[in-house]
Design an enzyme around this catalytic site. Structure first.
Site, PDB file in Angstrom:
ATOM      1  N   GLU A 150      -5.574  17.241  -0.276  1.00 36.93           N
ATOM      2  CA  GLU A 150      -6.676  18.100  -1.793  1.00 36.93           C
ATOM      3  C   GLU A 150      -7.971  17.031  -2.627  1.00 36.93           C
ATOM      4  OE1 GLU A 150      -3.827  19.119  -3.950  1.00 36.93           O
ATOM      5  OE2 GLU A 150      -3.462  21.048  -3.184  1.00 36.93           O
ATOM      6  N   LYS A 154      -7.270  23.652   1.171  1.00 33.08           N
ATOM      7  CA  LYS A 154      -6.097  23.715   0.159  1.00 33.08           C
ATOM      8  C   LYS A 154      -5.279  24.267   0.248  1.00 33.08           C
ATOM      9  CE  LYS A 154      -8.687  21.263  -3.032  1.00 33.08           C
ATOM     10  NZ  LYS A 154      -9.261  20.960  -4.682  1.00 33.08           N
ATOM     11  N   ASP A 155      -5.963  26.038   0.279  1.00 38.10           N
ATOM     12  CA  ASP A 155      -4.548  26.877   0.976  1.00 38.10           C
ATOM     13  C   ASP A 155      -3.358  26.969   1.816  1.00 38.10           C
ATOM     14  OD1 ASP A 155      -5.359  27.330  -1.504  1.00 38.10           O
ATOM     15  OD2 ASP A 155      -6.169  29.399  -0.985  1.00 38.10           O
ATOM     16  N   TYR A 162       0.432  -1.417   0.048  1.00 41.41           N
ATOM     17  CA  TYR A 162      -0.053  -0.053   0.007  1.00 41.41           C
ATOM     18  C   TYR A 162       0.750   1.390  -0.119  1.00 41.41           C
ATOM     19  CZ  TYR A 162      -3.539  -3.316   1.772  1.00 41.41           C
ATOM     20  OH  TYR A 162      -4.302  -5.001   1.136  1.00 41.41           O
ATOM     21  N   GLU A 191       1.815  13.690  -8.872  1.00 42.15           N
ATOM     22  CA  GLU A 191       1.884  14.772  -8.554  1.00 42.15           C
ATOM     23  C   GLU A 191       3.027  15.981  -8.149  1.00 42.15           C
ATOM     24  OE1 GLU A 191       0.043  16.584  -6.219  1.00 42.15           O
ATOM     25  OE2 GLU A 191      -1.327  15.082  -6.288  1.00 42.15           O
ATOM     26  N   GLU A 201       4.115  17.423   2.070  1.00 41.21           N
ATOM     27  CA  GLU A 201       3.868  17.191   0.649  1.00 41.21           C
ATOM     28  C   GLU A 201       2.290  15.587   0.550  1.00 41.21           C
ATOM     29  OE1 GLU A 201       3.201  18.003  -3.270  1.00 41.21           O
ATOM     30  OE2 GLU A 201       4.445  19.247  -2.451  1.00 41.21           O
TER      31      GLU A 201
END
Length: 131
Positions: free
Chosen positions: A81, A99-100, A21, A33, A74
């Site tokens: 997100e 999200k910001d 996973y 990404e 990250e």
């Protein structure tokens, strides 16, 4: 009901297979990404530079912790997100705020990483250039 009956027995095979996973997550992160790929490239360059500059154990620990800090930020940003996109696919100012803030966490981690990199490498670079 006895609590032991609800728990599965420990299985080394299941523990080892659970790493699949994590590997799947790494594949998704790197495939989807762009910023994560940049962070990974920079991390590799920092490690190479660390070997070239012959840094000490404490500095290695600091750099590796900082690299992990940025990558974890990250990863969590990507998770936030993705969850937001599932819960609210249309534009929503509340989702934008979430999200910001998650993106800000990555930025803070990256700025801290740059500062740590400067603390570790700049003195060596200066002494190398002066000699």
């Amino acid at each position: 009901m006895n609590q032991q009956t609800n728990k599965q027995r420990f299985s080394l095979r299941k523990r080892v297979s659970s790493f699949k996973y994590a590997v799947d997550g790494l594949k998704v992160l790197l495939a989807e990404e762009h910023n994560a790929r940049i962070h990974m490239v920079v991390a590799v360059l920092v490690v190479i530079f660390g070997f070239i500059m012959d840094i000490g154990y404490a500095e290695w620990g600091l750099l590796l912790f900082t690299i992990g800090f940025v990558l974890v930020a990250e990863i969590f940003n990507t998770c936030v997100e993705a969850v937001c996109d599932v819960l609210c696919p249309e534009k929503d100012i509340r989702i934008k705020k979430i999200k910001d803030l998650a993106a800000l966490a990555v930025l803070v981690a990256a700025v801290v990483a740059v500062a740590v990199g400067c603390l570790v490498f700049l003195p060596r670079l200066v002494s190398w250039l002066v000699c």
